[in-house]
Design a protein around this motif. Sequence first.
Motif, mmCIF file in Angstrom:
data_model
loop_
_atom_site.group_PDB
_atom_site.id
_atom_site.type_symbol
_atom_site.label_atom_id
_atom_site.label_comp_id
_atom_site.label_asym_id
_atom_site.label_seq_id
_atom_site.Cartn_x
_atom_site.Cartn_y
_atom_site.Cartn_z
ATOM 1 N N LEU A 203 0.084 1.445 -11.925
ATOM 2 C CA LEU A 203 0.728 1.404 -10.614
ATOM 3 C C LEU A 203 -0.308 1.286 -9.497
ATOM 4 C CD1 LEU A 203 3.618 3.992 -11.059
ATOM 5 C CD2 LEU A 203 3.769 1.505 -11.015
ATOM 6 N N HIS A 204 -1.452 1.904 -9.696
ATOM 7 C CA HIS A 204 -2.526 1.780 -8.705
ATOM 8 C C HIS A 204 -3.003 0.329 -8.616
ATOM 9 C CE1 HIS A 204 -5.904 2.864 -6.194
ATOM 10 N NE2 HIS A 204 -6.733 2.306 -7.046
ATOM 11 N N GLU A 205 -3.183 -0.326 -9.769
ATOM 12 C CA GLU A 205 -3.622 -1.724 -9.784
ATOM 13 C C GLU A 205 -2.572 -2.633 -9.156
ATOM 14 O OE1 GLU A 205 -6.562 -3.089 -10.620
ATOM 15 O OE2 GLU A 205 -7.263 -1.026 -10.789
ATOM 16 N N LEU A 206 -1.308 -2.353 -9.432
ATOM 17 C CA LEU A 206 -0.241 -3.158 -8.836
ATOM 18 C C LEU A 206 -0.229 -2.988 -7.318
ATOM 19 C CD1 LEU A 206 2.169 -5.037 -9.110
ATOM 20 C CD2 LEU A 206 3.603 -3.033 -9.604
ATOM 21 N N ARG A 207 -0.483 -1.786 -6.861
ATOM 22 C CA ARG A 207 -0.548 -1.559 -5.414
ATOM 23 C C ARG A 207 -1.660 -2.410 -4.791
ATOM 24 N NH1 ARG A 207 -2.925 3.461 -1.957
ATOM 25 N NH2 ARG A 207 -1.760 3.085 -0.040
ATOM 26 N N ILE A 208 -2.797 -2.498 -5.460
ATOM 27 C CA ILE A 208 -3.903 -3.317 -4.965
ATOM 28 C C ILE A 208 -3.489 -4.783 -4.900
ATOM 29 C CG2 ILE A 208 -6.226 -4.150 -5.499
ATOM 30 C CD1 ILE A 208 -6.824 -1.351 -6.619
ATOM 31 N N ASP A 209 -2.789 -5.258 -5.951
ATOM 32 C CA ASP A 209 -2.306 -6.647 -5.949
ATOM 33 C C ASP A 209 -1.376 -6.894 -4.752
ATOM 34 O OD1 ASP A 209 -3.678 -7.148 -8.288
ATOM 35 O OD2 ASP A 209 -1.940 -6.872 -9.589
ATOM 36 N N CYS A 210 -0.505 -5.935 -4.467
ATOM 37 C CA CYS A 210 0.420 -6.072 -3.333
ATOM 38 C C CYS A 210 -0.332 -6.103 -2.008
ATOM 39 C CB CYS A 210 1.430 -4.932 -3.332
ATOM 40 S SG CYS A 210 2.666 -5.032 -4.642
ATOM 41 N N LYS A 211 -1.360 -5.275 -1.898
ATOM 42 C CA LYS A 211 -2.156 -5.272 -0.669
ATOM 43 C C LYS A 211 -2.814 -6.633 -0.452
ATOM 44 C CE LYS A 211 -3.583 -0.572 0.463
ATOM 45 N NZ LYS A 211 -4.758 0.291 0.701
ATOM 46 N N LYS A 212 -3.339 -7.207 -1.513
ATOM 47 C CA LYS A 212 -3.995 -8.511 -1.394
ATOM 48 C C LYS A 212 -3.004 -9.574 -0.915
ATOM 49 C CE LYS A 212 -7.521 -7.632 -4.916
ATOM 50 N NZ LYS A 212 -7.992 -7.969 -6.292
ATOM 51 N N LEU A 213 -1.802 -9.552 -1.487
ATOM 52 C CA LEU A 213 -0.776 -10.505 -1.067
ATOM 53 C C LEU A 213 -0.428 -10.285 0.398
ATOM 54 C CD1 LEU A 213 1.343 -12.678 -1.541
ATOM 55 C CD2 LEU A 213 2.836 -10.919 -2.543
ATOM 56 N N ARG A 214 -0.303 -9.036 0.812
ATOM 57 C CA ARG A 214 0.037 -8.749 2.205
ATOM 58 C C ARG A 214 -1.071 -9.209 3.156
ATOM 59 N NH1 ARG A 214 3.812 -5.253 4.602
ATOM 60 N NH2 ARG A 214 3.383 -4.947 6.814
ATOM 61 N N TYR A 215 -2.326 -8.984 2.786
ATOM 62 C CA TYR A 215 -3.433 -9.428 3.639
ATOM 63 C C TYR A 215 -3.397 -10.946 3.825
ATOM 64 C CZ TYR A 215 -5.720 -4.838 3.549
ATOM 65 O OH TYR A 215 -6.022 -3.512 3.713
ATOM 66 N N LEU A 216 -3.088 -11.678 2.762
ATOM 67 C CA LEU A 216 -2.982 -13.141 2.877
ATOM 68 C C LEU A 216 -1.829 -13.523 3.799
ATOM 69 C CD1 LEU A 216 -3.571 -14.247 -0.827
ATOM 70 C CD2 LEU A 216 -5.077 -14.729 1.115
ATOM 71 N N LEU A 217 -0.682 -12.884 3.617
ATOM 72 C CA LEU A 217 0.477 -13.196 4.461
ATOM 73 C C LEU A 217 0.175 -12.909 5.933
ATOM 74 C CD1 LEU A 217 3.304 -11.752 2.200
ATOM 75 C CD2 LEU A 217 3.035 -14.158 2.841
ATOM 76 N N GLU A 218 -0.505 -11.805 6.194
ATOM 77 C CA GLU A 218 -0.833 -11.465 7.581
ATOM 78 C C GLU A 218 -1.845 -12.450 8.167
ATOM 79 O OE1 GLU A 218 -0.089 -6.623 7.364
ATOM 80 O OE2 GLU A 218 -2.105 -7.438 7.076
ATOM 81 N N PHE A 219 -2.834 -12.834 7.382
ATOM 82 C CA PHE A 219 -3.849 -13.764 7.862
ATOM 83 C C PHE A 219 -3.229 -15.123 8.211
ATOM 84 C CE2 PHE A 219 -7.447 -16.745 6.410
ATOM 85 C CZ PHE A 219 -7.947 -16.867 7.693
ATOM 86 N N PHE A 220 -2.364 -15.620 7.337
ATOM 87 C CA PHE A 220 -1.782 -16.947 7.521
ATOM 88 C C PHE A 220 -0.451 -16.929 8.275
ATOM 89 C CE2 PHE A 220 -4.269 -17.708 3.484
ATOM 90 C CZ PHE A 220 -5.197 -18.585 4.036
ATOM 91 N N ALA A 221 -0.050 -15.784 8.794
ATOM 92 C CA ALA A 221 1.294 -15.626 9.366
ATOM 93 C C ALA A 221 1.630 -16.650 10.438
ATOM 94 C CB ALA A 221 1.456 -14.211 9.932
ATOM 95 N N SER A 222 0.661 -17.027 11.256
ATOM 96 C CA SER A 222 0.952 -17.942 12.368
ATOM 97 C C SER A 222 1.309 -19.352 11.889
ATOM 98 C CB SER A 222 -0.234 -18.008 13.330
ATOM 99 O OG SER A 222 -1.369 -18.553 12.691
ATOM 100 N N LEU A 223 1.088 -19.650 10.615
ATOM 101 C CA LEU A 223 1.436 -20.962 10.072
ATOM 102 C C LEU A 223 2.905 -21.048 9.664
ATOM 103 C CD1 LEU A 223 -1.617 -21.532 7.656
ATOM 104 C CD2 LEU A 223 -1.419 -22.205 10.062
#
Length: 318
Positions: A203-223
């Motif tokens: 579950l800890h590793e899955l949380r890290i995977d989710c964080k990575k996805l969220r960081y990408l979504l936030e970075f590219f959000a303006s697109l």
Amino acid sequence: GAMASKLRLQLDAHASIHENVRRLLQFTTSIMEANEEGIRKDIDSEFLHDFRVAIRRSRSILRLLNGVFDPEKTAWMLAGLRELGKRTNDLRDSDVYLLRREEYTSLLPPSLRPALDPFFSDLEADKRLHHRQFCRYLTGREYSGFMTSLKEFIAEGELPDPETAPLAAEPTGDVAAKTIRKALKKVLVHGRRTGSETSDAELHELRIDCKKLRYLLEFFASLFPPKATAQVLRQMKTLQDNLGTFVDLTVQMEFLQSRLETIPADRGGISEAAAIGGLLTTLYRKREKVREHFHEIFSGFDSNETGELFDELLTGLA
């Protein structure tokens, strides 16, 4: 006076990913510097929180978009940011547990509440020590030198050699679509592998995977269309909240267990041990309830609706 860490970048989908990652790093370094004074003056724990978020966001994007910069420079940046993050850990821990004083006290019967006073007194002493240590680091040559070199490097607009940085010249929109789809697939595959006996580590590793996805979504959000972006982030929030609560409770239990094993026996140690034992029992029960709800929550995320939202988000980027 704090400068919040929320991203405010307007990206050009046709510009090189190198240009836009440089803009992200310029933003995150400015966030770090803007929060330095609040950390030094110990105004509020949010200054350190935003400082740490900026570090994590920088490291995550550099790893997820490996190939934007020369590998040696990328390794240098990651090593420097990792060291900087480590320097904040002890102060962060002290802040987090001191902020839980009221919560922890409320979980105990009145007769045991005073027994936590030595625990919080030690935390306050630890915080003063860790704060002095980190402030010395912030005003020292090592931190100043790293930040100066980092800003000079990310100010360079020339594209690196395509042989060593093959991703650098690619259009931002193309990179966004590919990396988000890859990160989403990893979350879904990882989540689908979890069973009824899902371990803490999984579950800890899955949380890290989710964080990575969220960081990408936030970075590219303006697109992306704002409405679709907001819907996707809402879909993710429930899953992230569940995983975050689970990991947070696990970390709290480990911290309290370490305290239990080192309680001084000469100053009301039995009462403090009883209080911490009571906290451990309560937190364990909470964590197991969170674990039980995980599969229901993940099934809600792993749905046709979420898939359609991501398709809507990424259509047209690549």
